[in-house]
Design an enzyme around this catalytic site. Sequence first.
Site, PDB file in Angstrom:
ATOM      1  N   CYS A 133       2.532  -4.062   1.466  1.00 49.97           N
ATOM      2  CA  CYS A 133       1.329  -4.633   2.099  1.00 49.97           C
ATOM      3  C   CYS A 133       1.585  -4.939   3.580  1.00 49.97           C
ATOM      4  O   CYS A 133       2.528  -5.654   3.914  1.00 49.97           O
ATOM      5  CB  CYS A 133       0.900  -5.897   1.355  1.00 49.97           C
ATOM      6  N   GLY A 184      -4.602   6.570  -4.242  1.00 45.94           N
ATOM      7  CA  GLY A 184      -5.204   5.313  -3.788  1.00 45.94           C
ATOM      8  C   GLY A 184      -6.682   5.519  -3.529  1.00 45.94           C
ATOM      9  O   GLY A 184      -7.489   5.587  -4.459  1.00 45.94           O
TER      10      GLY A 184
HETATM   11  C1  LIG Z   1      -8.686  -1.611   0.322  1.00 49.57           C
HETATM   12  C2  LIG Z   1      -7.238  -1.378  -0.012  1.00 49.57           C
HETATM   13  C3  LIG Z   1      -6.578  -2.283  -0.834  1.00 49.57           C
HETATM   14  C4  LIG Z   1      -5.228  -2.081  -1.163  1.00 49.57           C
HETATM   15  N1  LIG Z   1      -4.600  -2.981  -1.977  1.00 49.57           N
HETATM   16  C5  LIG Z   1      -3.310  -2.776  -2.345  1.00 49.57           C
HETATM   17  C6  LIG Z   1      -2.651  -3.650  -3.260  1.00 49.57           C
HETATM   18  O1  LIG Z   1      -3.215  -4.629  -3.765  1.00 49.57           O
HETATM   19  N2  LIG Z   1      -1.345  -3.361  -3.575  1.00 49.57           N
HETATM   20  C7  LIG Z   1      -0.692  -2.269  -3.062  1.00 49.57           C
HETATM   21  O2  LIG Z   1       0.478  -2.035  -3.374  1.00 49.57           O
HETATM   22  N3  LIG Z   1      -1.307  -1.414  -2.219  1.00 49.57           N
HETATM   23  C8  LIG Z   1      -2.591  -1.639  -1.858  1.00 49.57           C
HETATM   24  N4  LIG Z   1      -3.216  -0.740  -1.046  1.00 49.57           N
HETATM   25  C9  LIG Z   1      -2.511   0.493  -0.654  1.00 49.57           C
HETATM   26  C10 LIG Z   1      -2.843   1.621  -1.620  1.00 49.57           C
HETATM   27  O3  LIG Z   1      -2.483   1.291  -2.947  1.00 49.57           O
HETATM   28  C11 LIG Z   1      -2.155   2.938  -1.239  1.00 49.57           C
HETATM   29  O4  LIG Z   1      -0.766   2.745  -1.258  1.00 49.57           O
HETATM   30  C12 LIG Z   1      -2.577   3.406   0.149  1.00 49.57           C
HETATM   31  O5  LIG Z   1      -3.976   3.331   0.303  1.00 49.57           O
HETATM   32  C13 LIG Z   1      -2.109   4.846   0.391  1.00 49.57           C
HETATM   33  O6  LIG Z   1      -2.599   5.713  -0.595  1.00 49.57           O
HETATM   34  P1  LIG Z   1      -3.933   6.630  -0.361  1.00 49.57           P
HETATM   35  O7  LIG Z   1      -3.734   7.352   0.955  1.00 49.57           O
HETATM   36  O8  LIG Z   1      -3.976   7.525  -1.552  1.00 49.57           O
HETATM   37  O9  LIG Z   1      -5.096   5.681  -0.252  1.00 49.57           O
HETATM   38  C14 LIG Z   1      -4.541  -0.952  -0.666  1.00 49.57           C
HETATM   39  C15 LIG Z   1      -5.210  -0.044   0.151  1.00 49.57           C
HETATM   40  C16 LIG Z   1      -6.530  -0.242   0.489  1.00 49.57           C
HETATM   41  C17 LIG Z   1      -7.224   0.766   1.365  1.00 49.57           C
END
Ligand SMILES: Cc1cc2nc3c(=O)[nH]c(=O)nc-3n(C[C@H](O)[C@H](O)[C@H](O)COP(=O)(O)O)c2cc1C
Length: 323
Positions: free
Chosen positions: A101, A227
Site C-alpha cells: 500500500c 486488480g
Molecule cells: C481502489 C484500489 C484499492 C486497492 N486496495 C488494495 C488493498 O486493500 N490491498 C492491496 O494489497 N492492494 C490494494 N490495491 C492494489 C491492487 O490490489 C493491485 O495490486 C494494483 O491495482 C495493481 O494491479 P492491477 O494493475 O491489476 O490493478 C488497490 C488498488 C486500487 C486501485
Amino acid sequence: MLKLKNLHLRSGVIQSPMAGCTDLAYRLLSRSYGMEFCFLEMVSAESLVRDHSGARDLMETTPEDRPLGAQLVGCRPEAMGEAAKIVEDMGFDLLDLNLGCPVPKVAGNGAGSALLAEPDKARAIFAAVVKAVKKIPVTVKMRLGVQDASGEEAVRTARIAEACGVDAVTVHGRTRVQGYSGVADYQAIGKVKAAVKIPVIGNGDVVSAADARRLREISSCDGVMIGRGGLGNPWIFKNIEKTLSGNGESDEPSFEEKKSALLRHFELELEYREGKTALLYMRRIACWYFKNIPGVNEFRTAINTCLSVPDMRGLIQNFNPLS
Ligand SMILES: Cc1cc2nc3c(=O)[nH]c(=O)nc-3n(C[C@H](O)[C@H](O)[C@H](O)COP(=O)(O)O)c2cc1C
C-alpha cells in the site's frame, strides 16, 4: 494448479484485495461468473485486535463466498501476530500481509510498502504471523520497492518471507513512488521468481487474457493476480483461465450482458447494504461496467444525482449506447 498448503487453486487466477471495491456483493457476483479465489480488502491489524466494528464490517462474508483470503496491514509484529490468529479463527482460507500500500496514511506510518525498506521489521512481522497461524497459508503481497524499480527490494523481501515460512508472495510490478503510473514491469517480477522456491504470483495491468499470458511468459510466475481488470468485468477470470490452459479464447460480453451483470451487482449491493449506501456505491460500480461506452458521461451525471433505488434501476435499464 496453484498449491498453497491445503489450499489448491485450479486456475491460479486470483482477484486482488481492493479497498472499497472487492466487497461481498462484488465477490458473489464475480464468483457466479467463474472467479475462483478472491480477497477481502485490507484490514488494519490494530483495528482488528481492538475489535473495532469497522474492521469486522469489512470482513462480512457468507458460506458461498469461498475460498476467500483476508489481508492484514500494520507494522507492529505483536499486533500482526494477534490479528493473524483472529483471521484464522474466523475461518478464512488464506492470510495475506500487505507490503504494497502506497497511501501516506498507511506507508507514512511505517506499514504497507514502507516495510520494503525495513527488512528487520518485515522479518519480525513474518515470523510473528507464521508462528500465530496454525493451518492456513500465509502470503505476502508487495511492490517492487519503495523507489528502486530494479526489483532488488522485492527480491530481498521475498527471500526473508521464504526463510520465515511464508507460503507464497505476490509482486505488483511497480514501486511505491510510481503509485499506479507507468506500466508494471514483468521482468522485475521474474527476478523475484528466480530468487525463491515458493510460488510467486504476478500482478499489474492484467486487463485481458493476452496480458495474463504475457505476464506468465515474461516472469514465469505461478499465478496471476487481477486488480482493476476485474472491476465491471467478471468475465475476465474464465477468459484468462481458458486461454492459459489452452481451452479456448476469450468470450467478450455484449452490451446487454454487461447491463444484466450490472443489474445483478446492484441487487447484491442492496442485499448487503442499506439502500442509501448502496446508491453511493453504485455511482462508481455502474461506470466500471459501462466504461468507454458512448454516452457514459451523461449516464454518470444522471446516476451521481440519483437518490432512489427504483430510479437507479431504471437509469441502468434504460441506458443504451449513443449511436
Ligand atoms: C481502489 C484500489 C484499492 C486497492 N486496495 C488494495 C488493498 O486493500 N490491498 C492491496 O494489497 N492492494 C490494494 N490495491 C492494489 C491492487 O490490489 C493491485 O495490486 C494494483 O491495482 C495493481 O494491479 P492491477 O494493475 O491489476 O490493478 C488497490 C488498488 C486500487 C486501485
